[in-house]
Design a protein around this motif. Structure first.
Motif, PDB file in Angstrom:
ATOM      1  N   GLN A 261     -12.772   1.791   1.232  1.00 35.67           N
ATOM      2  CA  GLN A 261     -13.278   1.103   2.410  1.00 35.67           C
ATOM      3  C   GLN A 261     -14.637   1.688   2.774  1.00 35.67           C
ATOM      4  O   GLN A 261     -14.726   2.846   3.183  1.00 35.67           O
TER       5      GLN A 261
ATOM      6  N   VAL B  54     -17.134  -1.103   7.123  1.00 32.89           N
ATOM      7  CA  VAL B  54     -15.833  -1.733   7.315  1.00 32.89           C
ATOM      8  C   VAL B  54     -14.969  -0.880   8.236  1.00 32.89           C
ATOM      9  O   VAL B  54     -14.328  -1.392   9.163  1.00 32.89           O
ATOM     10  N   ARG B  55     -14.964   0.437   8.003  1.00 29.80           N
ATOM     11  CA  ARG B  55     -14.126   1.327   8.807  1.00 29.80           C
ATOM     12  C   ARG B  55     -14.570   1.339  10.263  1.00 29.80           C
ATOM     13  O   ARG B  55     -13.737   1.243  11.175  1.00 29.80           O
TER      14      ARG B  55
ATOM     15  N   HIS C  67     -13.795  -2.035  11.849  1.00 33.77           N
ATOM     16  CA  HIS C  67     -12.348  -2.214  11.946  1.00 33.77           C
ATOM     17  C   HIS C  67     -11.801  -1.541  13.193  1.00 33.77           C
ATOM     18  O   HIS C  67     -11.035  -2.142  13.971  1.00 33.77           O
TER      19      HIS C  67
ATOM     20  N   LYS D 121     -12.625 -10.135  -1.863  1.00 27.16           N
ATOM     21  CA  LYS D 121     -11.350  -9.630  -1.374  1.00 27.16           C
ATOM     22  C   LYS D 121     -10.345 -10.732  -1.039  1.00 27.16           C
ATOM     23  O   LYS D 121      -9.128 -10.543  -1.229  1.00 27.16           O
TER      24      LYS D 121
ATOM     25  N   THR E 248      -7.906  -1.372  -3.872  1.00 23.93           N
ATOM     26  CA  THR E 248      -9.160  -2.122  -3.850  1.00 23.93           C
ATOM     27  C   THR E 248      -8.932  -3.618  -4.023  1.00 23.93           C
ATOM     28  O   THR E 248      -9.841  -4.414  -3.803  1.00 23.93           O
TER      29      THR E 248
ATOM     30  N   MET F  87      -8.645   3.800   5.411  1.00 27.81           N
ATOM     31  CA  MET F  87      -9.358   3.189   6.530  1.00 27.81           C
ATOM     32  C   MET F  87      -9.916   4.250   7.479  1.00 27.81           C
ATOM     33  O   MET F  87     -10.763   3.963   8.311  1.00 27.81           O
TER      34      MET F  87
ATOM     35  N   GLY G  74     -12.094   6.485   4.100  1.00 27.15           N
ATOM     36  CA  GLY G  74     -12.741   5.625   3.117  1.00 27.15           C
ATOM     37  C   GLY G  74     -12.286   5.817   1.692  1.00 27.15           C
ATOM     38  O   GLY G  74     -12.542   4.974   0.845  1.00 27.15           O
TER      39      GLY G  74
END
Length: 209
Positions: A20, A24-25, A28, A100, A127, A205, A208
């Motif tokens: 991740q 994104v983290r 999120h 994804k 992934t 998450m 990473g």
């Protein structure tokens, strides 16, 4: 014995795979915070004018009263909208959504559901999303867009009358908003349950890798 030692050293020297990325983290967890604030304050707003014959316990609401809940709701709304829009733009621009979340097929979803129910669904490669994850994540993006549009319709029904008309009328926009909230709550329960069942996904998450 020496070959085993070399292998161990090689394993330790191999960098961990980034599952991740940082953007994104960060987005999120901001989305998670904004969503929880909006849900809890939204329950307090709902209690002031219920759609159904029940209300939410004050212990799980935010704001204390209608005015306080509205302040929390609007503050979290801007956080969710700005962060969510940045997430959508970045996900599309980087091709992450395409990689994804696509393709999604009924056969794939049914097959993965059967595998999950029989505890045969693999989680080795974090992934790659399975078909159920793709459907859930793609669906929650659509729900997120709907809840924002219906929320704006409820907030400014005169100024944004064209959004209200998109849902048919003001009462329908309220129902859409409520059921989108319910869908998000169900998604959160499933999401947290899966994270607990596959702890390495939660670790990814956070850090990473």
């Amino acid at each position: 014995m020496s070959s085993l030692t070399v292998t161990d050293e090689q394993v330790r020297a191999t960098p961990a795979k980034v599952i991740q990325p940082a953007w994104v983290r960060v987005m999120h967890w901001i989305n998670a915070l904004a969503m929880i604030l909006m849900i809890m304050s939204g329950w307090q707003i709902y209690n002031a004018s219920p759609l159904f014959n029940f209300s939410f316990s004050r212990d799980i609401t935010l704001g204390g009263w209608l005015g306080g809940a509205l302040l929390w709701h609007f503050a979290a709304m801007w956080l969710l909208m700005i962060n969510g829009l940045a997430y959508l733009i970045t996900g599309l621009a980087t091709g992450r959504f395409r990689r994804k979340l696509l393709p999604i097929s009924p056969a794939g979803v049914i097959g993965d559901v059967k595998a999950a129910l029989t505890f045969k669904l693999s989680h080795d490669d974090l992934t790659v999303y399975n078909y159920v994850q793709r459907l859930l994540y793609a669906g929650i993006i659509v729900v997120g867009i709907l809840i924002v549009l219906s929320g704006l319709s409820i907030w400014k029904p005169v100024q944004l009358y064209y959004l209200v008309m998109l849902f048919g009328d003001y009462p329908t926009a309220r129902y859409v908003h409520f059921f989108c909230m319910a869908a998000i709550c169900v998604f959160l329960v499933i999401h947290v349950a899966l994270a607990l069942l596959v702890p390495k996904s939660l670790r990814a998450m956070v850090i990473g890798r």
